[in-house]
Design a protein around this motif. Structure first.
Motif, mmCIF file in Angstrom:
data_model
loop_
_atom_site.group_PDB
_atom_site.id
_atom_site.type_symbol
_atom_site.label_atom_id
_atom_site.label_comp_id
_atom_site.label_asym_id
_atom_site.label_seq_id
_atom_site.Cartn_x
_atom_site.Cartn_y
_atom_site.Cartn_z
ATOM 1 N N UNK A 56 6.820 6.615 -11.340
ATOM 2 C CA UNK A 56 7.644 5.962 -10.035
ATOM 3 C C UNK A 56 7.916 7.452 -8.557
ATOM 4 N N UNK A 57 7.169 8.355 -9.139
ATOM 5 C CA UNK A 57 7.088 9.219 -8.416
ATOM 6 C C UNK A 57 6.789 8.961 -6.814
ATOM 7 N N UNK A 58 7.102 10.099 -5.979
ATOM 8 C CA UNK A 58 6.869 9.341 -4.506
ATOM 9 C C UNK A 58 5.724 9.631 -4.264
ATOM 10 N N UNK A 59 5.194 9.109 -3.550
ATOM 11 C CA UNK A 59 3.887 9.164 -3.576
ATOM 12 C C UNK A 59 2.611 9.851 -4.313
ATOM 13 N N UNK A 60 3.506 8.908 -5.368
ATOM 14 C CA UNK A 60 2.268 8.810 -6.270
ATOM 15 C C UNK A 60 0.810 8.176 -5.935
ATOM 16 N N UNK A 61 -0.050 8.684 -6.112
ATOM 17 C CA UNK A 61 -1.434 8.103 -5.902
ATOM 18 C C UNK A 61 -1.818 7.024 -6.205
ATOM 19 N N UNK A 62 -3.076 6.117 -5.559
ATOM 20 C CA UNK A 62 -3.870 5.025 -6.595
ATOM 21 C C UNK A 62 -3.942 5.582 -7.591
ATOM 22 N N UNK A 63 -3.908 5.203 -9.221
ATOM 23 C CA UNK A 63 -3.892 5.012 -10.117
ATOM 24 C C UNK A 63 -4.985 4.489 -11.457
ATOM 25 N N UNK A 64 -5.614 4.562 -12.447
ATOM 26 C CA UNK A 64 -5.905 3.657 -13.272
ATOM 27 C C UNK A 64 -4.593 3.213 -13.842
ATOM 28 N N UNK A 65 -3.575 4.391 -14.199
ATOM 29 C CA UNK A 65 -2.080 3.703 -14.206
ATOM 30 C C UNK A 65 -1.276 3.437 -13.480
ATOM 31 N N UNK A 66 -0.832 1.920 -13.832
ATOM 32 C CA UNK A 66 0.296 1.351 -12.589
ATOM 33 C C UNK A 66 1.050 1.800 -11.882
ATOM 34 N N UNK A 67 1.007 2.159 -10.900
ATOM 35 C CA UNK A 67 2.445 2.750 -10.245
ATOM 36 C C UNK A 67 3.172 1.660 -9.368
ATOM 37 N N UNK A 68 4.355 1.895 -9.624
ATOM 38 C CA UNK A 68 5.984 1.415 -8.885
ATOM 39 C C UNK A 68 6.173 1.817 -6.868
ATOM 40 N N UNK A 69 5.412 0.732 -5.909
ATOM 41 C CA UNK A 69 4.889 0.823 -4.883
ATOM 42 C C UNK A 69 6.357 0.615 -4.348
ATOM 43 N N UNK A 70 6.933 1.348 -3.953
ATOM 44 C CA UNK A 70 8.732 0.906 -3.089
ATOM 45 C C UNK A 70 9.125 1.928 -2.574
ATOM 46 N N UNK A 71 9.462 1.310 -1.510
ATOM 47 C CA UNK A 71 8.496 0.271 -0.602
ATOM 48 C C UNK A 71 7.250 -0.203 -1.132
ATOM 49 N N UNK A 72 7.234 -1.331 -0.766
ATOM 50 C CA UNK A 72 6.298 -2.077 -0.886
ATOM 51 C C UNK A 72 4.762 -1.722 -0.152
ATOM 52 N N UNK A 73 3.873 -2.592 -0.539
ATOM 53 C CA UNK A 73 2.477 -3.099 0.778
ATOM 54 C C UNK A 73 2.925 -2.824 1.937
ATOM 55 N N UNK A 74 3.699 -4.317 1.928
ATOM 56 C CA UNK A 74 4.691 -4.346 3.488
ATOM 57 C C UNK A 74 5.372 -3.475 3.805
ATOM 58 N N UNK A 75 5.993 -2.701 3.042
ATOM 59 C CA UNK A 75 6.505 -1.246 4.030
ATOM 60 C C UNK A 75 7.946 -2.067 3.462
ATOM 61 N N UNK A 76 8.748 -1.101 4.570
ATOM 62 C CA UNK A 76 10.651 -1.842 4.410
ATOM 63 C C UNK A 76 10.405 -2.480 5.627
ATOM 64 N N UNK A 77 9.905 -1.538 7.143
ATOM 65 C CA UNK A 77 10.768 -2.281 8.185
ATOM 66 C C UNK A 77 9.986 -2.693 8.940
ATOM 67 N N UNK A 78 8.224 -3.533 7.902
ATOM 68 C CA UNK A 78 7.582 -4.139 8.404
ATOM 69 C C UNK A 78 7.481 -4.562 9.670
ATOM 70 N N UNK A 79 6.391 -5.196 10.110
ATOM 71 C CA UNK A 79 5.186 -5.186 11.304
ATOM 72 C C UNK A 79 6.702 -5.519 13.107
ATOM 73 N N UNK A 80 7.177 -5.694 11.854
ATOM 74 C CA UNK A 80 8.742 -7.139 13.005
ATOM 75 C C UNK A 80 8.517 -4.949 14.270
ATOM 76 N N UNK A 81 9.119 -4.298 13.599
ATOM 77 C CA UNK A 81 9.649 -2.964 13.987
ATOM 78 C C UNK A 81 11.211 -3.471 14.664
ATOM 79 N N UNK A 82 11.593 -2.205 15.325
ATOM 80 C CA UNK A 82 13.630 -1.976 15.747
ATOM 81 C C UNK A 82 13.710 -2.785 16.572
ATOM 82 N N UNK A 83 15.025 -2.701 17.274
ATOM 83 C CA UNK A 83 15.751 -3.394 18.268
ATOM 84 C C UNK A 83 15.919 -1.837 18.180
#
Length: 344
Positions: A56-83
């Motif tokens: 669960x470390x911040x900026x944990x890189x890809x690894x053979x061991x499972x990493x919790x990616x949070x925010x996830x692959x799509x990010x938190x704000x997503x592609x729609x962006x802010x107003x």
């Protein structure tokens, strides 16, 4: 300093930026403990054990061991962006709190028993639909087993080339590879092999195991709500004006559990007279909020979820707002409609 990579041959950059303000508008992986497992999960003990073993470390890189990616692959704000409200320096941003599990695996030596079509599938499709073609339904990747019972080769070829919904297209696949891939998908494997062409690129020692969400047994996020949020942030001070859960989870709302938030894709539009318009949510509503305090003023159930940002326009002095109700993403109902509302 941030975590170093353990993958042979990969060197992660030793530092990454840590913004001072505003504070993150989504929880971070390092913040999660066993107490953050969803109270609505029927398999909570199993999830607690899994959460404990994830990196669960911040900026944990890809690894053979499972990493919790949070925010996830799509990010938190997503592609729609802010107003944005440029006059007052305020942004309005919707966010997702969907955790994913990221994991790599070592690439085995080339399996000479695999057909040409199976190798094409492994290179292009297995990352989403899995090597055994069973897919990950809760993550939005359908099973491809028994495909010939529902589609023709021609239909599948068009879908692969052009893409559909959340699936990107693969127009670059040559005709001979497409033919072999279709044979494999339709269980008509000919064991066709290509031996005349040698691989000219560096053989990758690792591959991505696939896009796996951290979900409970019912398909809901495995962490405590809210799973979607909406925020107003003053960029002059870096302070939050308001933050609210965004969207509902229908299965829980039917039990009287509200305010959970839900996944959302698509941004908002704000007006000078104080309104914020947004669709985006998986639950399929179009909502209007008071931009000053985040109070919900009005909501409307759309024919399908609108994973899009609204467009505002004027005709003959009358103001309208329109949004595309495409649906289909996240396993939702297909829409293919554009809905417009007149503003009084």
């Amino acid at each position: 300093p941030v975590p170093a990579s353990k993958l042979k041959g990969e060197e992660a950059w030793p530092t990454q930026p840590f913004p001072v303000a505003p504070k993150p508008f989504a929880r971070q992986s390092v913040d999660l403990t066993e107490k953050d497992v969803s109270p609505y999960a029927e398999n909570s003990e199993e999830l607690k054990g899994l959460l404990k073993m994830l990196d669960k470390r911040i900026y944990a890189p890809p690894s053979i061991d499972p990493v919790l990616l949070f925010p996830g692959y799509d990010g938190a704000a997503e592609w729609g962006g802010a107003a944005a409200d440029p006059e007052n320096g305020i942004i309005y941003v919707n966010s997702n709190e969907m955790p994913w599990i990221m994991q790599m695996e070592a690439v085995d030596e080339e399996n000479t028993s695999a057909s040409f079509g199976e190798r094409i599938y492994s290179d292009n499709c297995a990352i989403c639909h899995r090597s055994d073609r069973t897919g990950l339904e809760f993550s939005g990747f359908p099973s491809l087993i028994g495909l010939k019972a529902t589609k023709t080769k021609e239909e599948v070829a068009i879908l692969i080339a052009q893409g559909k919904g959340m699936m990107t297209g693969f127009p670059e696949i040559p005709d001979n590879e497409m033919e072999a891939l279709l044979d494999f998908l339709f269980d008509e494997n000919t064991k066709q092999e290509v031996t005349s062409e040698k691989q000219s690129t560096y053989p990758l020692p690792y591959k991505h195991k696939g896009y796996t969400k951290f979900l409970d047994s019912k398909g809901n996020p495995a962490i405590t709500p809210p799973w979607g949020t909406l925020h107003a942030i003053n960029l002059n001070t870096g302070e939050y004006i308001w933050s609210i859960p965004f969207g509902e989870t229908p299965s829980l709302k039917a039990q009287g559990i509200t305010g959970t938030g839900c996944e959302n894709y698509g941004g908002a539009v704000v007006t000078e007279n104080g309104l914020l318009f947004i669709g985006a949510t998986k639950d399929g509503y179009f909502r209007v909020f008071d931009k000053q305090n985040g109070n919900l003023l009005w909501e409307y159930k759309l024919p399908a979820p609108a994973f899009a940002t609204p467009a505002m326009y004027e005709v003959n002095g009358k103001q309208y707002i329109a949004i595309a109700c495409g649906g289909e993403k996240l396993g939702t109902e297909k829409g293919n409609q554009i809905i417009a509302f007149a503003l009084e």
